[in-house]
Design an enzyme around this catalytic site. Structure first.
Site, PDB file in Angstrom:
ATOM      1  N   PRO A 112      37.462 -77.511  42.316  1.00 63.05           N
ATOM      2  CA  PRO A 112      38.603 -78.205  42.929  1.00 63.05           C
ATOM      3  C   PRO A 112      39.550 -78.729  41.856  1.00 63.05           C
ATOM      4  CG  PRO A 112      36.497 -79.168  43.659  1.00 63.05           C
ATOM      5  CD  PRO A 112      36.172 -78.153  42.610  1.00 63.05           C
ATOM      6  N   GLY A 116      38.819 -84.434  38.629  1.00 61.20           N
ATOM      7  CA  GLY A 116      37.874 -84.965  37.642  1.00 61.20           C
ATOM      8  C   GLY A 116      36.776 -84.001  37.238  1.00 61.20           C
ATOM      9  N   LEU A 117      36.883 -82.734  37.666  1.00 58.48           N
ATOM     10  CA  LEU A 117      35.837 -81.769  37.316  1.00 58.48           C
ATOM     11  C   LEU A 117      36.262 -80.826  36.194  1.00 58.48           C
ATOM     12  CD1 LEU A 117      34.317 -80.879  40.810  1.00 58.48           C
ATOM     13  CD2 LEU A 117      33.474 -82.488  39.118  1.00 58.48           C
ATOM     14  N   GLY A 118      37.394 -81.120  35.583  1.00 63.77           N
ATOM     15  CA  GLY A 118      37.795 -80.354  34.403  1.00 63.77           C
ATOM     16  C   GLY A 118      38.433 -79.014  34.731  1.00 63.77           C
ATOM     17  N   ALA A 122      38.954 -75.780  32.203  1.00 65.94           N
ATOM     18  CA  ALA A 122      38.174 -74.569  32.497  1.00 65.94           C
ATOM     19  C   ALA A 122      39.100 -73.368  32.688  1.00 65.94           C
ATOM     20  CB  ALA A 122      37.311 -74.796  33.741  1.00 65.94           C
ATOM     21  N   ASP A 163      37.107 -83.239  27.734  1.00 66.23           N
ATOM     22  CA  ASP A 163      37.013 -82.147  28.720  1.00 66.23           C
ATOM     23  C   ASP A 163      36.943 -80.788  28.033  1.00 66.23           C
ATOM     24  OD1 ASP A 163      37.312 -84.075  30.667  1.00 66.23           O
ATOM     25  OD2 ASP A 163      38.825 -82.968  31.803  1.00 66.23           O
TER      26      ASP A 163
HETATM   27  O1  PMV Z   1      39.966 -84.784  33.497  1.00 64.27           O
HETATM   28  P1  PMV Z   1      39.300 -85.971  34.080  1.00 64.27           P
HETATM   29  O2  PMV Z   1      39.940 -86.489  35.317  1.00 64.27           O
HETATM   30  O3  PMV Z   1      37.825 -85.789  34.154  1.00 64.27           O
HETATM   31  O4  PMV Z   1      39.500 -87.200  33.042  1.00 64.27           O
HETATM   32  C1  PMV Z   1      39.124 -87.143  31.730  1.00 64.27           C
HETATM   33  C2  PMV Z   1      38.545 -88.417  31.266  1.00 64.27           C
HETATM   34  C3  PMV Z   1      39.474 -89.543  30.849  1.00 64.27           C
HETATM   35  O5  PMV Z   1      38.684 -90.354  30.001  1.00 64.27           O
HETATM   36  C4  PMV Z   1      39.932 -90.348  32.046  1.00 64.27           C
HETATM   37  C5  PMV Z   1      40.702 -89.065  30.096  1.00 64.27           C
HETATM   38  C6  PMV Z   1      40.397 -88.480  28.738  1.00 64.27           C
HETATM   39  O6  PMV Z   1      41.301 -87.821  28.202  1.00 64.27           O
HETATM   40  O7  PMV Z   1      39.303 -88.678  28.197  1.00 64.27           O
END
Ligand code: PMV
Length: 324
Positions: A112, A116-118, A122, A163
């Site tokens: 999705p 927040g799943l990268g 990816a 990520d």
């Molecule tokens: O891509 P996300 O939504 O998993 O966020 C990455 C993690 C954060 O710490 C919020 C941002 C970052 O650049 O580390």
């Protein structure tokens, strides 16, 4: 668009990349604190490269429903800075000092987006790998990681780099900004359920809001960031010795701090509470927050009740991933 022709022939190359979850430390990681992220190998982006149909030249990328396409004819111009799909292709070709190959890349993703799943990292990783494979070349992981980091800047503004690192290396990482990549031992298998609020959320906006909060009230926010860093150190030790109960407690504490940083949401809080009430050892939002996904640490006994509780509390999808 004549895609049928493509599928009459097998792909000449194929590449992929996994999703990821952050177990703890998101947001604080932007300020130099450690964070722990792990790949989710069951959810992937796949890119297949097909020889172009007659009459089509250049590197073409097609994706989505209805189909969208972009074409890269040349890399002599300036980089497509605002295009997170063309940019990894451009950067990879420039790194390899190659012209765009005469192929069509077809991108399919199980991840999705904006949750927040990268997904962004990816997609960039799989695209770069596909173009490398289509050219019959090789690209070192460290070089690929740099390319994907450049693309992450388009998505996130000031990404920490967590990520791209976890996705390119597809290994659990203990990540500290500007430090060498560290992986670590998993003392006993850990199963996480990933609950999707179904709400997309911009990591760039959430990271920017935390930045404003930090600048407005550094004396209140810095101790929260420090406390997150401290619990990540403890979480790594708990994972290494296979102490899932301690890890669960630390996840709950981490969620509380993320709420104080204003990056949770009513839907995330509802799913976290539902998972804990159903017996999860720990639960927290994962990633940028404000929507997207949460994670719950479960045992074989609590897995089914927690899954059912997440669905009943409004999770659009529940994925499962096991580490170790
Ligand atoms: O891509 P996300 O939504 O998993 O966020 C990455 C993690 C954060 O710490 C919020 C941002 C970052 O650049 O580390």
């Amino acid at each position: 668009m004549h895609l049928e022709f493509l599928f009459n022939n097998p792909p000449i190359a194929e590449a992929n990349a996994p999703a990821k979850i952050i177990l703890c430390g998101e947001h604080a990681v932007v300020y130099g604190q450690p964070a722990i992220a792990v790949p989710v190998s069951a959810l992937r982006v796949t890119v297949r490269a097909y020889a172009n149909s007659p009459g089509i030249s250049g590197l073409r990328l097609v994706f989505g429903e209805p189909i969208t396409q972009i074409t890269l004819a040349d890399i002599s111009e300036s980089p497509p800075d605002n295009d997170p799909l063309a940019l990894p292709l451009w950067l990879t070709l420039r790194h390899l000092a190659q012209k765009p190959p005469n192929v069509t890349l077809v991108l399919q993703s199980q991840i999705p987006i904006a949750s927040g799943l990268g997904s962004g990292a990816a997609v960039a990783t799989a695209l770069a790998r596909a173009v490398v494979a289509a050219l019959g070349q090789a690209l070192e992981q460290a070089a690929l990681n740099k390319i994907v980091y450049e693309v992450e800047k388009v998505h996130h503004g000031t990404p920490s780099g967590i990520d791209n690192t976890v996705i390119v290396y597809e290994q659990p990482v203990y990540f500290v900004r500007h430090q060498p990549i560290e992986t670590f031992h998993i003392g006993a298998p850990l199963t996480f359920l990933i609950g999707d609020t179904g709400q997309s959320a911009s990591t760039r906006v959430a990271v920017g809001d935390v930045r404003r909060l930090f600048e407005a009230e550094p004396e209140r926010i810095q101790p929260i960031l420090d406390a997150i860093g401290d619990l990540v150190v403890l979480a790594r030790k708990a994972i290494e010795r296979g102490d899932s109960e301690e890890l669960g407690r630390l996840m709950v504490r981490n969620h509380g701090y993320l709420r104080q940083l204003t990056v949770s949401s009513p839907e995330l809080d509802t799913l976290v509470k539902a998972a804990l009430d159903a017996g999860a050892l720990g639960a927290k939002l994962s990633g940028g927050g404000r929507g997207g996904n949460m994670i719950a640490l479960v045992t074989p006994d609590t897995q089914n009740p927690v899954r059912a509780a997440l669905a009943a509390a409004g999770a659009r999808r529940v994925f499962e991933t096991t580490l170790g």
